[in-house]
Design a protein around this motif. Structure first.
Motif, PDB file in Angstrom:
ATOM      1  N   UNK A 114     -17.736 -22.302 -29.745  1.00  0.00           N
ATOM      2  CA  UNK A 114     -17.049 -21.652 -30.159  1.00  0.00           C
ATOM      3  C   UNK A 114     -16.997 -20.247 -30.013  1.00  0.00           C
ATOM      4  N   UNK A 115     -18.737 -19.891 -30.290  1.00  0.00           N
ATOM      5  CA  UNK A 115     -18.617 -18.542 -30.427  1.00  0.00           C
ATOM      6  C   UNK A 115     -18.487 -17.413 -28.448  1.00  0.00           C
ATOM      7  N   UNK A 116     -19.214 -18.892 -27.271  1.00  0.00           N
ATOM      8  CA  UNK A 116     -18.568 -18.898 -26.449  1.00  0.00           C
ATOM      9  C   UNK A 116     -17.150 -18.085 -25.625  1.00  0.00           C
ATOM     10  N   UNK A 117     -15.961 -18.778 -26.877  1.00  0.00           N
ATOM     11  CA  UNK A 117     -15.195 -19.473 -26.519  1.00  0.00           C
ATOM     12  C   UNK A 117     -14.212 -17.644 -27.129  1.00  0.00           C
ATOM     13  N   UNK A 118     -15.135 -16.770 -28.321  1.00  0.00           N
ATOM     14  CA  UNK A 118     -14.969 -15.939 -28.962  1.00  0.00           C
ATOM     15  C   UNK A 118     -14.708 -14.359 -27.390  1.00  0.00           C
ATOM     16  N   UNK A 119     -14.985 -14.374 -26.695  1.00  0.00           N
ATOM     17  CA  UNK A 119     -15.387 -12.355 -25.756  1.00  0.00           C
ATOM     18  C   UNK A 119     -14.174 -13.364 -25.037  1.00  0.00           C
ATOM     19  N   UNK A 120     -13.223 -13.954 -25.089  1.00  0.00           N
ATOM     20  CA  UNK A 120     -12.183 -14.555 -24.535  1.00  0.00           C
ATOM     21  C   UNK A 120     -10.787 -14.489 -25.499  1.00  0.00           C
ATOM     22  N   UNK A 121     -11.261 -15.006 -25.783  1.00  0.00           N
ATOM     23  CA  UNK A 121     -10.094 -14.774 -27.696  1.00  0.00           C
ATOM     24  C   UNK A 121      -9.997 -13.748 -28.299  1.00  0.00           C
ATOM     25  N   UNK A 122     -11.405 -13.627 -28.764  1.00  0.00           N
ATOM     26  CA  UNK A 122     -11.197 -11.792 -28.877  1.00  0.00           C
ATOM     27  C   UNK A 122     -11.078 -11.919 -31.008  1.00  0.00           C
ATOM     28  N   UNK A 123     -10.565 -13.489 -30.925  1.00  0.00           N
ATOM     29  CA  UNK A 123     -11.356 -13.447 -32.790  1.00  0.00           C
ATOM     30  C   UNK A 123     -12.433 -14.998 -32.966  1.00  0.00           C
ATOM     31  N   UNK A 124     -12.665 -15.036 -34.272  1.00  0.00           N
ATOM     32  CA  UNK A 124     -13.784 -15.888 -33.969  1.00  0.00           C
ATOM     33  C   UNK A 124     -12.571 -17.384 -34.010  1.00  0.00           C
ATOM     34  N   UNK A 125     -13.611 -18.372 -33.859  1.00  0.00           N
ATOM     35  CA  UNK A 125     -13.084 -20.018 -33.120  1.00  0.00           C
ATOM     36  C   UNK A 125     -14.198 -21.319 -34.171  1.00  0.00           C
ATOM     37  N   UNK A 126     -13.381 -21.503 -35.384  1.00  0.00           N
ATOM     38  CA  UNK A 126     -13.733 -22.317 -35.843  1.00  0.00           C
ATOM     39  C   UNK A 126     -14.406 -24.117 -35.707  1.00  0.00           C
ATOM     40  N   UNK A 127     -14.932 -24.281 -35.932  1.00  0.00           N
ATOM     41  CA  UNK A 127     -15.349 -25.813 -35.587  1.00  0.00           C
ATOM     42  C   UNK A 127     -14.912 -26.633 -36.355  1.00  0.00           C
TER      43      UNK A 127
END
Length: 227
Positions: free
Chosen positions: A214-227
């Motif tokens: 999730x943290x790695x994906x944040x830079x691409x989505x621009x928003x936090x991703x929860x698990x």
């Protein structure tokens, strides 16, 4: 994450399949009267498909196969592997939680592997992971396979996505080359089958555990991703 497509490699990324692939390769070697090779010797070839594993294992014994011999042995491999593809394979730790989290956030998931499609689907079904994925493609699915970017972009299209809103997750130089050629960001896992550190191939992000995805994906989505 609604509207985003996350494309995963299979072997060495979602599932540790090397033990079963090594057993199938050693079965092929036994038909040639050759000694077994270790799982560690097989791992560098996993991302390139069964033909590469067979060829590499035979070359380790100082033998070279003709194209016809290689393809005949490939058939032997497939028959054995199809019957034993989930004897020892297991999903990597925290994979299921990560997939659950991505689906809950609205992402579309897919698999792009150099495994044959039927075997890939069988592994996913055996691991009880098949229901997560909107598309699964193998080396025989699209007339092109990794590192050809058409394999990745074709997988994305089958999942109903677009490259500009997609991310790949893989474990090898092949995956990274494929994603870069397709102009798709890639997150590399450090625990797969790459002989050299995945950092040396220049992925956009690296994770050591699926809890870090999730943290790695944040830079691409621009928003936090929860698990």
């Amino acid at each position: 994450m609604q509207g985003w497509t996350i494309v995963f490699d299979l072997d060495g990324t979602l599932v540790d399949t090397a033990p079963d692939l090594a057993e199938a390769t050693n079965h092929v070697l036994s038909t040639l009267g050759l000694d077994r090779v270790s799982e560690l010797e097989i791992r560098p070839f996993v991302g390139h498909g069964a033909l590469a594993m067979i060829d590499g294992a035979v070359k380790a014994h100082g033998r070279k196969l003709s194209e016809r011999e290689l393809h005949d042995l490939f058939e032997v491999f497939i028959v054995y592997y199809t019957a034993h593809l989930a004897d020892y394979s297991v999903p990597y730790p925290h994979v299921i939680a990560a997939l659950d989290g991505l689906k809950a956030e609205g992402a579309t998931l897919a698999v792009c592997t150099n495994k044959m499609e039927l075997q890939a689907r069988a592994v996913l079904e055996a691991m009880k992971l098949d229901h997560y994925f909107s598309a699964v493609t193998g080396r025989d699915s699209l007339g092109a396979y990794k590192p050809d970017p058409l394999h990745l972009t074709g997988t994305i299209a089958r999942a109903g996505g677009a490259p500009q809103t997609s991310i790949m997750v893989g474990d090898s130089e092949t995956d990274i080359k494929t994603a870069k050629a397709a102009r798709v960001p890639i997150v590399a896992v450090s625990f797969g089958y790459s002989v050299d550190p995945v950092a040396s191939f220049g992925p956009d992000a690296i994770i050591d555990d699926y809890r870090q995805l999730p943290g790695a994906l944040e830079k691409f989505f621009g928003t936090a991703v929860s698990t």
